[in-house]
Design a protein around this motif. Structure first.
Motif, PDB file in Angstrom:
ATOM      1  N   ARG A  40      -3.519   1.531  -7.179  1.00 35.79           N
ATOM      2  CA  ARG A  40      -3.811   1.665  -5.753  1.00 35.79           C
ATOM      3  C   ARG A  40      -4.269   0.309  -5.202  1.00 35.79           C
ATOM      4  O   ARG A  40      -4.863  -0.500  -5.913  1.00 35.79           O
ATOM      5  CB  ARG A  40      -4.913   2.693  -5.505  1.00 35.79           C
ATOM      6  N   GLU A  73       0.827  -1.205   0.000  1.00 34.67           N
ATOM      7  CA  GLU A  73       0.000   0.000   0.000  1.00 34.67           C
ATOM      8  C   GLU A  73       0.860   1.253   0.000  1.00 34.67           C
ATOM      9  O   GLU A  73       0.584   2.215  -0.720  1.00 34.67           O
ATOM     10  CB  GLU A  73      -0.931  -0.003   1.218  1.00 34.67           C
ATOM     11  N   ARG A  83       1.506   4.289  -3.419  1.00 41.37           N
ATOM     12  CA  ARG A  83       0.893   5.608  -3.235  1.00 41.37           C
ATOM     13  C   ARG A  83       1.304   6.610  -4.302  1.00 41.37           C
ATOM     14  O   ARG A  83       0.532   7.512  -4.651  1.00 41.37           O
ATOM     15  CB  ARG A  83       1.250   6.149  -1.846  1.00 41.37           C
ATOM     16  N   THR A 122      -9.233   4.404  -1.196  1.00 43.68           N
ATOM     17  CA  THR A 122      -8.601   3.099  -1.007  1.00 43.68           C
ATOM     18  C   THR A 122      -9.296   2.306   0.086  1.00 43.68           C
ATOM     19  O   THR A 122      -9.127   1.086   0.170  1.00 43.68           O
ATOM     20  CB  THR A 122      -7.108   3.254  -0.656  1.00 43.68           C
TER      21      THR A 122
END
Length: 245
Positions: free
Chosen positions: A107, A98, A102, A209
């Motif tokens: 994503r 994750e 970014r 997200t």
């Protein structure tokens, strides 16, 4: 008399001899079959349980590749089972991935226990031009319904209608068809109505997200929404690993 009966006696003796031979052959065949069965039982290989697959190191790159080829959101348990590792390792690699994504065009979307990869909102216009379709415009009724469900999920259709003050059957069915909403389970209320929540397409559409990135509500609006929704799921539609229950 002797000339007449001797041929008959000879014939009977021959028939009896042939019958004895046939019986002897049948007995021999039966004995051979029993011997073969006994041999098969003795020589049969014992049942060996399947050897479990060897664990595969769950690196950040391997996890990204797995999610890239996955045709649907994957649960953390499913990932752990495939790699032969524990849940803590999966959580750690997901956290690393994750962070790494970014600043890129992909994503990591998180919806409870399930995760998937999606394009970043910054590339939405270019991706839409490539596939030849702009994002489907949402009506004010759809936007209002999505907002109610997003902040109060799981919620029933009747709760949405009480908050909106109008019938929402068509709007909810449309959002379900577009997969912005999903059925999460059933409520314990009379009639056991369906409980709705937002799906991954909702996160993708609004560039989120996870639901934790939803902007905070105005105090008055939050108080109004708090009066409805948030019902417990008494009959989930999905198991812990994301498969239909």
């Amino acid at each position: 008399m002797t000339d007449v009966t001797e041929p008959d006696l000879a014939t009977e003796m021959i028939d009896e001899s042939q019958t004895v031979e046939v019986r002897a052959d049948a007995d021999a065949a039966a004995a051979e079959a029993r011997a073969d069965e006994a041999t098969d039982e003795v020589s049969a290989d014992p049942v060996v349980p399947p050897t479990p697959a060897a664990p595969i190191e769950l690196t950040e790159a391997a996890l990204e590749a797995l999610l890239f080829v996955a045709e649907k959101p994957m649960s953390r348990r499913e990932i752990a089972s495939l790699a032969g590792t524990d849940r803590a390792t999966v959580d750690a690699r997901l956290g690393d991935l994750e962070v790494s994504l970014r600043e890129r065009g992909i994503r990591l979307l998180v919806d409870g226990d399930r995760v998937e990869l999606a394009t970043a909102p910054e590339g939405g216009a270019l991706v839409a031009r490539y596939i030849g379709a702009d994002s489907v415009r949402l009506s004010p009724a759809s936007m209002e319904t999505l907002a109610i469900v997003a902040y109060r999920q799981p919620v029933t259709k009747s709760a949405v209608e009480r908050i909106r003050g109008v019938d929402s059957d068509y709007t909810i069915r449309t959002l379900l068809h577009r997969r912005y909403l999903v059925e999460l389970g059933r409520s314990g209320a009379p009639g056991r109505p369906f409980l709705y929540g937002t799906g991954f397409e909702f996160l993708e559409r609004f560039g989120l997200t996870s639901l934790e990135e939803l902007p905070p509500l105005d105090a008055d609006v939050a108080a109004r929404l708090a009066e409805e929704g948030g019902e417990p799921i008494t009959e989930p539609l999905f198991a812990d690993d994301g498969t239909p229950g």
